[in-house]
Design an enzyme around this catalytic site. Structure first.
Site, mmCIF file in Angstrom:
data_model
loop_
_atom_site.group_PDB
_atom_site.id
_atom_site.type_symbol
_atom_site.label_atom_id
_atom_site.label_comp_id
_atom_site.label_asym_id
_atom_site.label_seq_id
_atom_site.Cartn_x
_atom_site.Cartn_y
_atom_site.Cartn_z
ATOM 1 N N GLY A 192 0.212 -1.264 0.143
ATOM 2 C CA GLY A 192 -0.173 -0.075 0.262
ATOM 3 C C GLY A 192 0.778 1.156 -0.067
ATOM 4 O O GLY A 192 1.686 1.349 -0.487
ATOM 5 N N ILE A 202 2.673 3.370 2.156
ATOM 6 C CA ILE A 202 3.371 2.994 3.334
ATOM 7 C C ILE A 202 4.282 2.391 3.024
ATOM 8 O O ILE A 202 5.457 2.198 2.684
ATOM 9 C CB ILE A 202 2.627 2.456 4.591
ATOM 10 C CG1 ILE A 202 2.356 3.491 5.536
ATOM 11 C CG2 ILE A 202 4.531 2.358 5.813
ATOM 12 C CD1 ILE A 202 1.790 3.172 6.602
ATOM 13 N N CYS A 252 2.592 6.429 13.291
ATOM 14 C CA CYS A 252 3.393 8.001 12.773
ATOM 15 C C CYS A 252 3.112 8.927 13.925
ATOM 16 O O CYS A 252 4.061 9.865 14.143
ATOM 17 C CB CYS A 252 3.306 7.876 11.575
ATOM 18 S SG CYS A 252 1.654 8.361 11.616
ATOM 19 N N ASN A 264 3.056 11.954 7.725
ATOM 20 C CA ASN A 264 2.740 10.533 8.721
ATOM 21 C C ASN A 264 3.564 9.748 7.695
ATOM 22 O O ASN A 264 3.759 8.260 8.561
ATOM 23 C CB ASN A 264 1.586 9.991 8.716
ATOM 24 C CG ASN A 264 1.005 10.016 6.982
ATOM 25 O OD1 ASN A 264 0.998 11.526 6.248
ATOM 26 N ND2 ASN A 264 -0.285 9.477 7.112
#
Length: 290
Positions: A16, A18, A129, A269
């Site tokens: 995804g 991240i 995060c 983040n």
């Protein structure tokens, strides 16, 4: 033995938002060798992006990763609901599992605070995060006072929060609160999260409030400034935007601007937790026991 052969072999579990930014960061590391990116669905956009970056990819989740062989480090960038199963599958393999999902499993690690434990644990919890943005400063502050209450409010752009992040918001809050208590010993901790749909998308912001009867304003400012410099070493877009300390109360606000090439600037983040993951993996690679 060549330099490449001495690099730590790693895999990324999750393709995804991240996971793909993490792939980009790992590829620029001199100490890590990315050998596999694992997604759930063969047709996923994330796996296509990883393949375009030249990475070996596979679908099928944890079972496909196990079939692919062994790795020194696996980054779990999937979601909190399945992480326990991932650790159960890898526990006896000798692999170090770095969890980027907000579970309360494994050992809490904030690299600039306790990254020296890299060789001591194999199941690593990177909190969240917001935790990676706040805890270095809160821990530093707590070395000079006794917090009775800590409040942390994180605001991120809605566009920077993928499906897994949205599904895991309750876990995010609970895990971040638990980690703040662990690192600061504050008895009362409150964490809140906002996802902003504003346009243009805002940067990732974290505002911390600390109540401590013995708070020293001068020591607080020095501690926060020093801790922020350490974070900036692995997340260059990290900045303290306001700091006020007086009358037993400290208020600290930070912003994180992403500086990587694979994510927009507002996705700080993602940038900070992936930066922390990369730093810890490199600390692990350099640990004497290796």
């Amino acid at each position: 033995m060549s330099a490449d052969e001495r690099r730590t072999s790693v895999a990324v579990l999750g393709a995804g938002l991240i996971g793909i930014d993490l792939v980009d960061k790992i590829q620029r590391s001199r100490h890590l060798e990315l050998r596999l990116v694992v997604g759930r669905r063969r047709e996923s956009l994330g796996l296509a992006r990883a393949a375009a970056l030249g990475c070996p990819t596979t679908s099928g989740g944890i079972s496909s990763l196990l079939e692919a062989g062994s790795f020194d480090v696996v980054f779990d960038a999937s979601n909190a609901d399945v992480h326990a199963g991932h650790w159960a599958a890898l526990r006896d393999s000798g692999t170090t599992l770095i969890d980027l999902t907000p579970t309360q499993l494994g050992t809490f690690i904030v690299p600039t605070v306790n990254g020296d434990q890299a060789a001591a644990h194999r199941h690593i919890n990177l909190v969240s995060c917001g935790g990676q943005a706040a805890i270095p400063l809160l821990h530093a502050l707590a070395q000079h006072c006794t917090p009775s209450y800590i409040e942390v409010v994180s605001t991120g752009a809605s566009a920077s929060a993928g499906r897994a992040t949205r599904l895991n918001l309750d876990q995010y809050i609970a895990t971040t609160q638990a980690a703040i208590r662990y690192f600061t010993h504050a008895p009362d901790v409150k964490v809140m999260v906002n996802l902003s749909p504003a346009r243009p998308a805002p940067p990732f912001r974290v505002v911390m409030t600390v109540l401590a009867a013995d708070l020293n304003p001068g020591l607080t400012r020095a501690a926060v400034t020093s801790a922020a410099e350490e974070v900036r070493a692995f997340t260059p877009g990290f900045a303290v935007t306001s700091l006020d300390a007086r009358d037993g109360r400290a208020s600290v606000a930070v912003e994180v601007t992403a500086t990587g090439g694979r994510i927009p600037k507002y996705a700080g983040n993602l940038d900070i937790i992936n930066g922390a993951a990369l730093l810890f993996a490199e600390q692990h690679a350099a640990a004497p026991s290796r």
